[in-house]
Design a protein around this motif. Structure first.
Motif, short mmCIF file in Angstrom:
data_model
loop_
_atom_site.label_atom_id
_atom_site.label_comp_id
_atom_site.label_asym_id
_atom_site.label_seq_id
_atom_site.Cartn_x
_atom_site.Cartn_y
_atom_site.Cartn_z
N PRO A 1 -42.33 7.86 16.28
CA PRO A 1 -41.79 6.84 17.18
C PRO A 1 -41.07 7.44 18.38
CG PRO A 1 -40.31 7.16 15.34
CD PRO A 1 -41.52 8.02 15.07
N VAL A 2 -40.81 6.58 19.36
CA VAL A 2 -39.94 6.93 20.48
C VAL A 2 -38.57 6.34 20.16
CG1 VAL A 2 -39.50 6.67 22.94
CG2 VAL A 2 -41.86 6.89 22.11
N TYR A 3 -37.61 7.19 19.87
CA TYR A 3 -36.29 6.71 19.46
C TYR A 3 -35.37 6.50 20.65
CZ TYR A 3 -37.02 7.39 14.44
OH TYR A 3 -37.47 7.30 13.14
N VAL A 4 -34.57 5.45 20.54
CA VAL A 4 -33.53 5.17 21.52
C VAL A 4 -32.19 5.33 20.82
CG1 VAL A 4 -32.55 3.47 23.11
CG2 VAL A 4 -35.02 3.54 22.72
N TRP A 5 -31.33 6.21 21.35
CA TRP A 5 -30.04 6.50 20.72
C TRP A 5 -28.93 5.81 21.52
CZ3 TRP A 5 -30.29 8.88 16.10
CH2 TRP A 5 -31.47 9.55 15.80
N ARG A 6 -28.22 4.90 20.87
CA ARG A 6 -27.22 4.10 21.57
C ARG A 6 -26.02 4.92 22.04
NH1 ARG A 6 -26.10 -0.87 17.65
NH2 ARG A 6 -26.16 0.82 16.14
N ASP A 7 -25.71 6.03 21.35
CA ASP A 7 -24.54 6.82 21.73
C ASP A 7 -24.86 7.85 22.80
OD1 ASP A 7 -26.16 8.33 20.15
OD2 ASP A 7 -24.58 9.09 18.83
N ASP A 8 -26.10 7.88 23.26
CA ASP A 8 -26.51 8.81 24.32
C ASP A 8 -26.71 8.03 25.61
OD1 ASP A 8 -27.58 10.65 26.01
OD2 ASP A 8 -29.33 11.14 24.77
N PRO A 9 -25.86 8.24 26.63
CA PRO A 9 -25.97 7.47 27.87
C PRO A 9 -27.29 7.71 28.61
CG PRO A 9 -24.42 9.29 28.12
CD PRO A 9 -24.75 9.21 26.67
N ASN A 10 -27.96 8.83 28.32
CA ASN A 10 -29.23 9.13 28.98
C ASN A 10 -30.44 8.73 28.15
OD1 ASN A 10 -27.87 10.43 31.17
ND2 ASN A 10 -27.59 12.23 29.87
N SER A 11 -30.18 8.11 26.99
CA SER A 11 -31.26 7.83 26.05
C SER A 11 -32.32 6.90 26.63
CB SER A 11 -30.70 7.24 24.75
OG SER A 11 -31.74 6.97 23.85
N ARG A 12 -31.88 5.88 27.36
CA ARG A 12 -32.83 4.91 27.89
C ARG A 12 -33.81 5.58 28.86
NH1 ARG A 12 -33.20 1.53 32.32
NH2 ARG A 12 -34.33 -0.42 31.97
N GLU B 1 -40.43 9.51 27.93
CA GLU B 1 -41.27 9.83 26.77
C GLU B 1 -42.46 8.87 26.68
OE1 GLU B 1 -42.53 11.86 23.38
OE2 GLU B 1 -41.05 12.39 24.91
N ILE B 2 -42.21 7.59 26.94
CA ILE B 2 -43.30 6.60 26.91
C ILE B 2 -44.33 6.94 27.99
CG2 ILE B 2 -43.87 4.18 27.35
CD1 ILE B 2 -41.15 3.45 26.12
N ILE B 3 -43.85 7.26 29.19
CA ILE B 3 -44.77 7.60 30.28
C ILE B 3 -45.57 8.85 29.95
CG2 ILE B 3 -44.89 8.34 32.70
CD1 ILE B 3 -42.43 6.59 33.24
N ASN B 4 -44.89 9.88 29.41
CA ASN B 4 -45.58 11.13 29.08
C ASN B 4 -46.66 10.92 28.03
OD1 ASN B 4 -43.99 12.56 30.87
ND2 ASN B 4 -42.49 13.19 29.32
N ARG B 5 -46.34 10.15 27.00
CA ARG B 5 -47.34 9.93 25.95
C ARG B 5 -48.50 9.08 26.44
NH1 ARG B 5 -44.75 9.04 19.97
NH2 ARG B 5 -43.06 10.55 20.08
N ALA B 6 -48.17 8.02 27.21
CA ALA B 6 -49.21 7.10 27.66
C ALA B 6 -50.19 7.76 28.62
CB ALA B 6 -48.57 5.88 28.31
#
Length: 509
Positions: A165-176, A182-187
């Motif tokens: 999966p592509v994980y989103v980490w809420r405690d990382d301000p740069n996660s989004r 990551e989505i763009i790279n994989r797609a």
């Protein structure tokens, strides 16, 4: 019998368009037959289903454990699974599909699933339940976008990891931003990554409409396959929204149904034009329109922010919390969002002396809105639950002012005290303070009365808001309240979100 408002308007005669609230779901066993059947199947069928489901979940976890053996998290992110690991992933998806079969789901498939070469990204909507994962296992375990915390879930964390999966980490301000990259790279990668399955609504709804699609799935500008999901059952036991039955109740009622129907429709691959590739929001709107037409439901510009708004209102016990999303949409139609009319009212002398019972004519006069507007009539009807022709205007004021983005909990309490102050001089008697505290601090009436007695040290029979603040600052139970009040404005500006005193992200993907 039709109940008239002052001015000759009635609920039955008011030709207003229904305003949908996609975040509310009501579910009750209404007939005696349903209750008896559920009771019997709880004893007879539920234990069998749960036992077999647990068996298949454990088997699926074992396959996932084997498939991930020897791989680090870094290796899992760098390249797609291949060879025997990829074969095990498909077997695991088949095993997990058995979970839904045992759970009584009859699956109907229409259309044809595309491959990654045709559509690297799959957009599934409407998203209304954890049961929607049935589409994931049917599709053979595509990668999903998930909260990072799900990786630690017992059993299911390993199964989710196996989809890369592509994980989103809420405690990382740069996660989004990292997730979007990551989505763009994989797609757009030449490697044979699994398709990426995304729920573009970003949260659960009751499937009455399609809300605003978040642009994450559309940033790569690659062809997307829209997938529609339906649950055509007489009793809807799967919908898990912000206001409605708990997950455990839904799971219990679903597993005690003889069977449940689910339909998955694969729509033709949508290939974006050059303008859509440049504008992800336009791309998202156009794909949503195609899916809404296939589903036969309207599109409404509700968003994740509306979910946060309703969560905050519910946690604070603001009046009519589940309806405040609708209230805000109506206020927007009437131009009240920009005029600050309500805020001006509580600071002026033009507010009614007794706002606990006002008529429709008084309502539109106070807000300076047209009496013949359908939106005005709908707005009044939301608060006139008893069809009496009268509403408590104080509840309306507190609701709309309490959910404004620039208001922290302490601000809202001050507003409530001003609204419920029957003296007009900032002196709150027991009844006034109880209403203000119960509807902003989520206190019980008994607790509010106890606090009043303790804050009224001089036994004056009334307290001021400052009396309460001086008292509460010395109490540990209100520490988080003041901590949020001092920091919330800064955080909300940084994150662009509305945060409540017990902020959580339940039902959000």
């Amino acid at each position: 019998m039709s109940v008239k408002y002052t001015g000759g308007i009635s609920h039955e005669e008011c030709p207003t368009e229904e305003l949908l609230n996609p975040f509310v779901h009501r579910l009750e066993l209404e007939t005696t037959y349903e209750k008896i059947r559920t009771a019997i199947l709880t004893v007879v069928l539920l234990p069998i289903r749960v036992s077999i489901i647990c068996f298949f979940v454990i088997v699926g976890w074992i396959f996932a454990y084997i498939g991930l053996w020897g791989l680090s998290d870094e290796e899992l992110r760098q390249k797609p699974l291949d060879g025997w690991r990829n074969s095990v992933r498909f077997v695991t998806a088949r095993v997990m599909r058995s979970v839904f079969v045992i759970g009584g789901f009859h699956l109907k498939i229409t259309g044809r699933q595309s491959n990654r070469a045709s559509a690297p990204v799959v957009a599934l909507a409407p998203h209304s339940s954890f049961i929607d994962s049935i589409a994931m296992v049917y599709m053979g375990g595509p990668s999903i976008v998930a909260k990072g915390e799900t990786s630690a879930l017992p059993f299911f964390g390993k199964l989710i990891n196996f989809t890369q999966p592509v994980y989103v980490w809420r405690d990382d301000p740069n996660s989004r931003q990292n997730s979007i990259k990551e989505i763009i790279n994989r797609a757009t990668s030449d490697l044979d990554w699994p398709q990426i399955l995304i729920f573009p609504e970003g949260t659960c709804t009751n499937r009455s409409c399609l809300i605003t699609f978040k642009p994450g799935a559309f940033y790569p500008g690659v062809p997307i396959q829209p997938v529609c999901i339906r649950y055509p059952n007489k009793l809807d036991t799967v919908t898990w929204t912000w206001e409605g039955p708990s997950a455990w109740k839904l799971l219990w009622l679903t597993l005690t149904q003889p069977y449940s129907n689910c339909e998955i429709e694969f729509l033709p691959v949508y290939t974006p034009n050059e303008e859509e590739k440049r504008d992800s929001k336009l791309f998202a709107r156009n794909v949503r329109a195609v899916m809404a037409k296939a589903l036969g439901v309207p599109v409404i510009d509700y968003s994740y922010d509306d979910c946060l708004l309703m969560t905050r209102a519910k946690e604070m016990h603001l009046p009519y919390a589940p309806s405040l999303v609708e209230v805000n949409k109506l206020r927007d139609r009437l131009g009240l969002q920009n005029t600050k009319t309500e805020e001006t009212l509580i600071d002026s002398d033009s507010i009614c002396r007794d706002c606990s019972k006002i008529s429709y004519v008084e309502f539109v006069k106070l807000l300076n809105i047209p009496s013949n507007s359908p939106a005005s009539q709908q707005l009044f009807k939301i608060y006139d639950k008893e069809n009496s022709g009268l509403i408590d205007f104080r509840e309306y004021l507190l609701g709309v002012l309490g959910i404004e983005k620039d208001k922290n909990p302490l601000d809202v309490l001050r507003i409530a005290c001003k609204i419920y102050d029957s003296s007009g001089h900032g002196r709150l008697v027991k009844e006034d303070f109880c209403k203000a505290a119960c509807q902003t601090l989520a206190l019980s009436k008994e607790h509010a009365l106890e606090i009043f007695e303790q804050a009224d040290r001089n036994r004056l029979g009334y307290i001021t808001i400052e009396n309460f603040i001086n008292f509460a600052q010395k109490k540990a139970e209100f520490a988080s309240f003041f901590d949020i009040s001092s920091k919330e404005k800064k955080n909300s500006r940084m994150n662009g979100e509305i945060l409540g005193p017990n902020y959580h992200t339940k039902k959000v993907d």
